[in-house]
Design a protein around this motif. Sequence first.
Motif, PDB file in Angstrom:
ATOM      1  N   GLY A 147       0.799  -1.219   0.000  1.00  0.00           N
ATOM      2  CA  GLY A 147       0.000   0.000   0.000  1.00  0.00           C
ATOM      3  C   GLY A 147       0.830   1.267   0.000  1.00  0.00           C
ATOM      4  O   GLY A 147       2.022   1.258   0.327  1.00  0.00           O
ATOM      5  N   TRP A 148       0.196   2.331  -0.400  1.00  0.00           N
ATOM      6  CA  TRP A 148       0.740   3.679  -0.290  1.00  0.00           C
ATOM      7  C   TRP A 148      -0.133   4.463   0.696  1.00  0.00           C
ATOM      8  O   TRP A 148      -1.360   4.439   0.583  1.00  0.00           O
ATOM      9  CB  TRP A 148       0.749   4.389  -1.636  1.00  0.00           C
ATOM     10  N   PHE A 149       0.533   5.138   1.599  1.00  0.00           N
ATOM     11  CA  PHE A 149      -0.138   5.974   2.581  1.00  0.00           C
ATOM     12  C   PHE A 149       0.463   7.366   2.528  1.00  0.00           C
ATOM     13  O   PHE A 149       1.558   7.562   1.982  1.00  0.00           O
ATOM     14  CB  PHE A 149       0.045   5.389   3.991  1.00  0.00           C
ATOM     15  N   ARG A 150      -0.238   8.328   3.105  1.00  0.00           N
ATOM     16  CA  ARG A 150       0.315   9.669   3.188  1.00  0.00           C
ATOM     17  C   ARG A 150      -0.088  10.301   4.509  1.00  0.00           C
ATOM     18  O   ARG A 150      -1.123   9.952   5.092  1.00  0.00           O
ATOM     19  CB  ARG A 150      -0.152  10.531   2.021  1.00  0.00           C
ATOM     20  N   GLN A 151       0.747  11.238   4.928  1.00  0.00           N
ATOM     21  CA  GLN A 151       0.461  11.963   6.154  1.00  0.00           C
ATOM     22  C   GLN A 151       0.883  13.415   5.988  1.00  0.00           C
ATOM     23  O   GLN A 151       2.057  13.703   5.747  1.00  0.00           O
ATOM     24  CB  GLN A 151       1.161  11.339   7.359  1.00  0.00           C
ATOM     25  N   ALA A 152      -0.084  14.301   6.094  1.00  0.00           N
ATOM     26  CA  ALA A 152       0.176  15.736   6.038  1.00  0.00           C
ATOM     27  C   ALA A 152       0.381  16.251   7.461  1.00  0.00           C
ATOM     28  O   ALA A 152      -0.103  15.640   8.416  1.00  0.00           O
ATOM     29  CB  ALA A 152      -0.994  16.454   5.376  1.00  0.00           C
ATOM     30  N   PRO A 153       1.079  17.360   7.612  1.00  0.00           N
ATOM     31  CA  PRO A 153       1.317  17.910   8.952  1.00  0.00           C
ATOM     32  C   PRO A 153       0.011  18.149   9.704  1.00  0.00           C
ATOM     33  O   PRO A 153      -0.932  18.733   9.165  1.00  0.00           O
ATOM     34  CB  PRO A 153       2.035  19.229   8.658  1.00  0.00           C
ATOM     35  N   GLY A 154      -0.051  17.652  10.924  1.00  0.00           N
ATOM     36  CA  GLY A 154      -1.226  17.858  11.755  1.00  0.00           C
ATOM     37  C   GLY A 154      -2.395  16.950  11.440  1.00  0.00           C
ATOM     38  O   GLY A 154      -3.468  17.093  12.034  1.00  0.00           O
ATOM     39  N   LYS A 155      -2.200  16.024  10.505  1.00  0.00           N
ATOM     40  CA  LYS A 155      -3.285  15.125  10.121  1.00  0.00           C
ATOM     41  C   LYS A 155      -2.885  13.679  10.357  1.00  0.00           C
ATOM     42  O   LYS A 155      -1.706  13.349  10.449  1.00  0.00           O
ATOM     43  CB  LYS A 155      -3.654  15.327   8.648  1.00  0.00           C
ATOM     44  N   GLU A 156      -3.888  12.814  10.426  1.00  0.00           N
ATOM     45  CA  GLU A 156      -3.624  11.395  10.595  1.00  0.00           C
ATOM     46  C   GLU A 156      -3.164  10.792   9.269  1.00  0.00           C
ATOM     47  O   GLU A 156      -3.483  11.304   8.188  1.00  0.00           O
ATOM     48  CB  GLU A 156      -4.888  10.677  11.075  1.00  0.00           C
ATOM     49  N   ARG A 157      -2.436   9.710   9.382  1.00  0.00           N
ATOM     50  CA  ARG A 157      -2.005   8.997   8.181  1.00  0.00           C
ATOM     51  C   ARG A 157      -3.235   8.364   7.506  1.00  0.00           C
ATOM     52  O   ARG A 157      -4.102   7.817   8.186  1.00  0.00           O
ATOM     53  CB  ARG A 157      -0.993   7.917   8.561  1.00  0.00           C
ATOM     54  N   GLU A 158      -3.292   8.464   6.201  1.00  0.00           N
ATOM     55  CA  GLU A 158      -4.423   7.909   5.464  1.00  0.00           C
ATOM     56  C   GLU A 158      -3.940   7.009   4.337  1.00  0.00           C
ATOM     57  O   GLU A 158      -2.914   7.244   3.716  1.00  0.00           O
ATOM     58  CB  GLU A 158      -5.314   9.018   4.898  1.00  0.00           C
ATOM     59  N   GLY A 159      -4.721   5.974   4.084  1.00  0.00           N
ATOM     60  CA  GLY A 159      -4.432   5.070   2.989  1.00  0.00           C
ATOM     61  C   GLY A 159      -4.811   5.707   1.668  1.00  0.00           C
ATOM     62  O   GLY A 159      -5.883   6.306   1.551  1.00  0.00           O
TER      63      GLY A 159
END
Length: 130
Positions: free
Chosen positions: A35-47
Amino acid sequence: QVHLVESGGGSVQAGGSLRLSCAASGYTYRNYCMGWFRQAPGKEREGVASIYIGDRSTYYANSVKGRFTISQDNAKNILYLQMNSLKPEDTAMYYCAAGEGASGHNCAVYGLRDASYNRWGQGTQVTVSS
């Protein structure tokens, strides 16, 4: 033991494209969910997207459907994420992940949940400017 190394991040203007790569080593079986996930500053990691290695079935978050494509090169053991029509809200650190011993059903149902994965790369930064 699976080892993952991402590359391909960078800065791009809105509407542009990037292709992320994840070089994987240490796995020899087909029952993996990647999988690929991402996490922006101040946000939860999302798939963002996932793929079942066994049959190459793919799954996407609604926010990227139609713009991102996940794929694999089995010969090279590389996972890709082609990102088109990028938006400023796509700005984040992007991680690839491997879920060892996953079934196709679990990858389909849970492939966008980080709890489904037990190996993670170090991440690559994607920045999209407006």
